[in-house]
Each structure stands twice: as structure tokens, then as C-alpha cells.
Design an enzyme around this catalytic site. Structure first.
Site, short mmCIF file in Angstrom:
data_model
loop_
_atom_site.label_atom_id
_atom_site.label_comp_id
_atom_site.label_asym_id
_atom_site.label_seq_id
_atom_site.Cartn_x
_atom_site.Cartn_y
_atom_site.Cartn_z
NE ARG A 13 -4.47 -1.06 1.79
CZ ARG A 13 -5.35 -1.56 2.45
NH1 ARG A 13 -4.91 -1.75 3.62
NH2 ARG A 13 -6.41 -1.38 2.20
CD GLN A 30 -2.73 6.59 -2.94
OE1 GLN A 30 -2.60 7.38 -3.59
NE2 GLN A 30 -2.48 6.88 -1.52
CG ASP A 67 -5.31 -0.27 -1.74
OD1 ASP A 67 -5.58 -1.69 -1.53
OD2 ASP A 67 -5.09 0.42 -0.97
CB SER A 121 -8.49 0.59 -0.52
OG SER A 121 -7.60 0.69 0.40
CE1 TYR A 135 -3.47 -2.42 6.75
CE2 TYR A 135 -1.01 -2.22 6.31
CZ TYR A 135 -2.21 -2.21 5.91
OH TYR A 135 -2.58 -2.61 4.60
P1 NAD Z 1 -7.75 -3.11 8.22
O1 NAD Z 1 -8.84 -3.81 7.56
O2 NAD Z 1 -6.55 -3.87 8.71
O3 NAD Z 1 -8.52 -2.79 10.02
C1 NAD Z 1 -9.70 -1.95 10.07
C2 NAD Z 1 -9.63 -0.99 11.10
O4 NAD Z 1 -9.50 -1.73 12.41
C3 NAD Z 1 -8.15 -0.45 11.13
O5 NAD Z 1 -8.45 1.27 11.27
C4 NAD Z 1 -7.49 -0.71 12.47
O6 NAD Z 1 -6.76 0.10 13.04
C5 NAD Z 1 -8.90 -1.24 13.27
N1 NAD Z 1 -8.59 -1.99 14.55
C6 NAD Z 1 -7.70 -3.06 14.74
N2 NAD Z 1 -7.81 -3.64 16.10
C7 NAD Z 1 -8.77 -2.72 16.71
C8 NAD Z 1 -9.30 -2.88 17.84
N3 NAD Z 1 -8.84 -3.83 18.83
N4 NAD Z 1 -10.14 -1.91 18.17
C9 NAD Z 1 -10.78 -1.08 17.54
N5 NAD Z 1 -10.21 -0.85 16.04
C10 NAD Z 1 -9.13 -1.64 15.79
O7 NAD Z 1 -7.54 -1.74 8.01
P2 NAD Z 1 -7.58 -0.93 6.45
O8 NAD Z 1 -8.68 -0.50 6.36
O9 NAD Z 1 -7.02 -1.84 5.68
O10 NAD Z 1 -6.68 0.31 6.63
C11 NAD Z 1 -5.51 0.38 7.77
C12 NAD Z 1 -4.65 1.39 7.62
O11 NAD Z 1 -4.05 1.38 6.23
C13 NAD Z 1 -5.27 2.88 7.63
O12 NAD Z 1 -4.31 3.84 8.20
C14 NAD Z 1 -5.36 3.16 6.36
O13 NAD Z 1 -5.44 4.40 6.24
C15 NAD Z 1 -4.15 2.66 5.73
N6 NAD Z 1 -4.08 2.47 4.26
C16 NAD Z 1 -3.36 3.06 3.63
C17 NAD Z 1 -3.27 3.04 2.20
C18 NAD Z 1 -2.38 3.57 1.26
O14 NAD Z 1 -1.54 4.18 1.71
N7 NAD Z 1 -2.50 3.15 -0.01
C19 NAD Z 1 -4.40 2.45 1.51
C20 NAD Z 1 -5.59 1.78 2.16
C21 NAD Z 1 -5.18 2.00 3.84
#
Ligand code: NAD
Length: 381
Positions: free
Chosen positions: A122, A127, A130, A133, A229
Site C-alpha cells: 500500500r 494506490q 489497491d 481498499s 496498521y
Molecule cells: P484493516 O482492515 O486492517 O482494519 C480495519 C480497522 O480496524 C483499522 O483502522 C484498525 O486500526 C482497526 N482496529 C484494529 N484493531 C482494533 C481494535 N482492537 N479496536 C478498534 N479498532 C481496531 O485496515 P484497513 O482499512 O485496511 O486500513 C488500515 C490502515 O492502512 C489505515 O491507516 C489506512 O488509512 C491505511 N491505508 C493506506 C493506504 C495507502 O496508503 N495506499 C490504503 C489503504 C489503507
């Protein structure tokens, strides 16, 4: 060089790996695209639409596989289909290399080159590729509609001649991609929304969508890794989150849970006691079912009831919005494929910082460590 797209065979799968819009782009890169007849129908793409985009449409699945240089898929193809691909062919899709590494044995023995969409890093450069996402966006949206359809009340606040109808209260747990989309969708429908996440950075994003961010004092412990993460929390830290959630659950009409920790079981956030404290008619939609679920009462793929509270744990929700899920996925796949195609031929540069990390196996010269370990274990049995 031929890119092949087949009808997906997994139950309840309505998505297709490439839509006609993407076929045009790939043909412009001098690739030929061959599509199995009917492959896009459930996603709104007819055989004629593919033909208009310069794809060849065939009914013979076996010959399509035998002639493929690249098989673009949504889900991991069945072993039977893998066995029909020629040595050195490329296969890409959601291959589940970390959840089910042993299932990739046929890909390795067939000396294919396999790329898992879920392993694409990511980073900013990737992007547009992805797919996690993209699917999380669709899933977050759809989960709110499912809940709205089930609860015995309306979402928006209404001021009518018969008096005021209060807005629904929605609690979103985990404010990553799916959670943020759930918040945005619930807000658009007029609900009052609260959200909880262990990552501090999520707070600003939650507030910018007009929702309230719930904060728990976790004593300053580290809650995220260098990649942004969430990390697995201690039992004590998890308990503090659960206590707050149980309190807020009492007034919620809907809880959407999306919390995941990469490579680990999903954290348990909504206990049986918290469900018991919810109002009759309330709904929990647990989106973490595939990794064990966030709600103790949830059963992956099923809907269960606890004293008037419905707990839904839908699997593969993205497939229930096949037109847009396919369109987004197809764009992700096309952006990735464009890294592999040069002058109409396959050109795989394993040193590339997106191509290399996304690779599960490359002609047996490289096998992803997790897959290699699973195969060794199989051989040792
Ligand atoms: P994910 O599917 O791994 O998890 C979903 C959410 O659950 C996350 O926000 C995580 O912090 C939360 N979580 C985990 N344990 C928890 C707990 N015990 N209590 C409450 N919440 C909890 O996450 P995702 O949607 O794939 O995204 C994760 C990170 O990656 C985010 O910071 C997102 O902004 C980032 N991201 C970056 C890019 C990029 O730069 N290209 C793209 C997508 C996501």
C-alpha cells in the site's frame, strides 16, 4: 500475449476480473483479451460489450485456459483450471496466500507466476492497484444499507406534522477504509454516528465525516506498526475498549464492526453481554467474519438473533454490488497488469517494488515464504 478472463465459479460470486472499459486499455497496450462467454453478465457486461471493446469471446473454457499467457481472476481459480494453464503463465487475483497457503500448491507445481492482489504494497505508487481498499469501500457502504433495511426504524431525523422522528444511532468499530465508508454512508442517510479505533490518526478522519470519535485511555501503549496498521493489543487494552463499546452499545440502533489486525484473528470487541445490553430491534453487522469476527455472537456467513437483536456476519459482501465492485477491481487489475506488459509482451521485473512483493510464486524460482512453509508441512505429512 493473451489475457484471459473466465466466469468466476465460486458460489455467490457475481464479479468479473476485467470489465470492457479495462479491455480497451489493455488492447491499447497491444495485449489480446479473451473472455469466456457470460463472464461479465452478472456485473452488467454483456458478450457484445466485450466484443465492442475488441475482446474475443469464446464458449470453450478449456481452450481459453490452454492459450492464456495471463489469467486475470477475482478469486483463486480452482485447481482444475490451474492445471490447464501452460507452464510460465501468469495468474492474478485474490489468491489468499496468507490464509490458505497450501491451496496454492497447484500453482507452484504448474510452474506458474502468481500475483496476489492482497499482497500489493500500500505505497503511494501502487494506490491505483489497491484492490483491498476498493472492496472495503464497497463493503462498508453495503453494510450500512443492510442494517438500514433490517432495523424497525428510519435513519434520518424527520420533523413532520405528526411530530419529530429522532435519527438512528450508529456505532462503527474500526475506522479503516471499510469503517470510514460505513460512517460516510450512515451520515448521508442522516444517522448520528460514533466510531472507535485504536489508531489515533483515525480520529481526525472520523471527525471530518461528521461523526464523533470515541477515545479510550490505553495508557500510551503502541497501537500501530510502522506501516500504519493496528497491532494486536494486550488483553487489558482490549478490555478497556470492550467496556466503552458495551456502554455505547446500549443506545445504538446499529453497530458495524470492521476491526482487523493483519495476519491475526480479528479482535473481539462486542461481547455477548454487550449484545444483551442492546435495544430490541438493533442490528450488528460484523464485517470481520472471515478472520474470526469482532462480535462474540456472530457466526460467519449467517444471521443469528439474541433477544430481538440481529447479528449479521455477511461474507463476500462486495459480490453483492457486482457492477461497481467489478469496475473498481478491474481498474486495480489493469493498473497492475500495465506494470507487467511492455510492447505487448510479458516483462516481469521482480526487482520492481510493487511487482516483487505481490508475487506468491515465480516459475518455482521464488515461492512466498508462507506458501513454501505450508508446502513443506504438506510434504512432511
Ligand atoms: P484493516 O482492515 O486492517 O482494519 C480495519 C480497522 O480496524 C483499522 O483502522 C484498525 O486500526 C482497526 N482496529 C484494529 N484493531 C482494533 C481494535 N482492537 N479496536 C478498534 N479498532 C481496531 O485496515 P484497513 O482499512 O485496511 O486500513 C488500515 C490502515 O492502512 C489505515 O491507516 C489506512 O488509512 C491505511 N491505508 C493506506 C493506504 C495507502 O496508503 N495506499 C490504503 C489503504 C489503507
Amino acid at each position: 500475449m493473451q489475457i484471459t478472463v473466465l466466469r468466476e465459479t465460486q458460489a455467490n460470486e457475481a464479479r468479473v476480473a476485467l470489465v470492457p472499459e479495462s479491455v480497451r486499455k489493455l488492447v491499447a497496450l497491444k495485449a489480446a483479451v479473451a473472455v469466456e462467454s457470460g463472464a461479465g453478465l452478472l456485473a452488467g457486461a454483456t458478450d457484445d460489450a466485450y466484443r465492442e471493446a475488441s475482446a474475443d469471446v469464446h464458449v470453450d473454457r478449456e481452450s481459453l485456459l490452454a492459450s492464456a499467457d495471463v489469467l486475470a481472476a477475482v478469486n483463486r481459480p480452482a485447481a482444475e483450471d490451474i492445471g490447464r494453464l501452460k507452464e510460465g503463465a501468469v495468474v492474478l487475483g485474490f489468491l489468499r496466500p496468507l490464509d490458505e497457503p497450501a491451496a496454492l500448491e497447484p500453482v507452484v507445481t504448474q510452474k506458474l507466476t502468481a500475483f496476489a492482489m492482497e499482497l500489493i504494497p500500500r505505497i503511494t505508487r501502487a494506490q491505483a492497484m489497491d484492490a483491498l481498499s476498493s472492496m472495503a469501500t464497497v463493503v462498508g457502504y453495503k453494510s450500512v444499507l443492510m442494517a438500514a433495511d433490517q432495523i424497525p426504524r428510519m435513519f434520518p431525523m424527520l420533523m413532520t406534522a405528526a411530530g419529530t422522528v429522532p435519527p438512528a444511532r450508529v456505532l462503527v468499530l474500526g475506522a479503516g477504509v471499510a469503517g470510514l465508508q460505513a460512517i460516510a454512508t450512515a451520515r448521508r442517510l442522516g444517522a448520528v454516528v460514533e466510531a472507535y479505533d485504536v489508531r489515533k490518526a483515525a480520529g481526525e478522519q472520523v471527525r471530518s465525516l461528521g461523526a464523533q470519535f470515541l477515545e479510550v485511555d490505553l495508557g500510551g501503549i503502541q497501537t500501530e506498526d510502522a506501516g500504519g496498521y493496528a497491532v494486536e493489543l494486550s488483553e487489558e487494552a482490549l478490555k478497556r475498549g470492550r467496556d466503552l463499546i458495551a456502554e455505547r452499545a446500549k443506545s445504538a440502533d446499529v453497530i458495524i464492526t470492521t476491526a482487523q489486525v493483519p495476519g491475526r484473528r480479528a479482535p473481539l470487541l462486542v461481547t455477548e453481554e454487550a449484545v444483551q445490553g442492546m435495544k430490541r430491534g438493533a442490528v450488528v453487522v460484523d464485517l470481520a467474519g472471515a478472520t474470526g469476527g469482532n462480535c462474540a455472537a456472530a457466526r460467519p456467513g449467517e444471521t443469528v438473533e439474541r433477544e430481538g437483536v440481529l447479528i449479521m456476519s455477511p461474507l463476500n459482501l462486495a459480490a453483492t454490488v457486482p457492477v461497481h465492485a467489478s469496475q473498481l477491481y478491474s481498474r486495480n487489475v489493469t493498473a497492475f497488469l500495465s506494470l507487467l506488459i511492455k510492447e505487448g509482451a510479458l516483462n516481469i521485473d521482480m526487482a520492481d517494488d510493487v511487482v516483487g512483493p505481490a508475487c506468491v510464486t515465480h516459475r518455482r524460482e521464488y515461492v512466498h515464504p508462507r506458501v513454501a512453509a505450508a508446502l513443506e508441512e504438506l510434504a512432511g505429512r
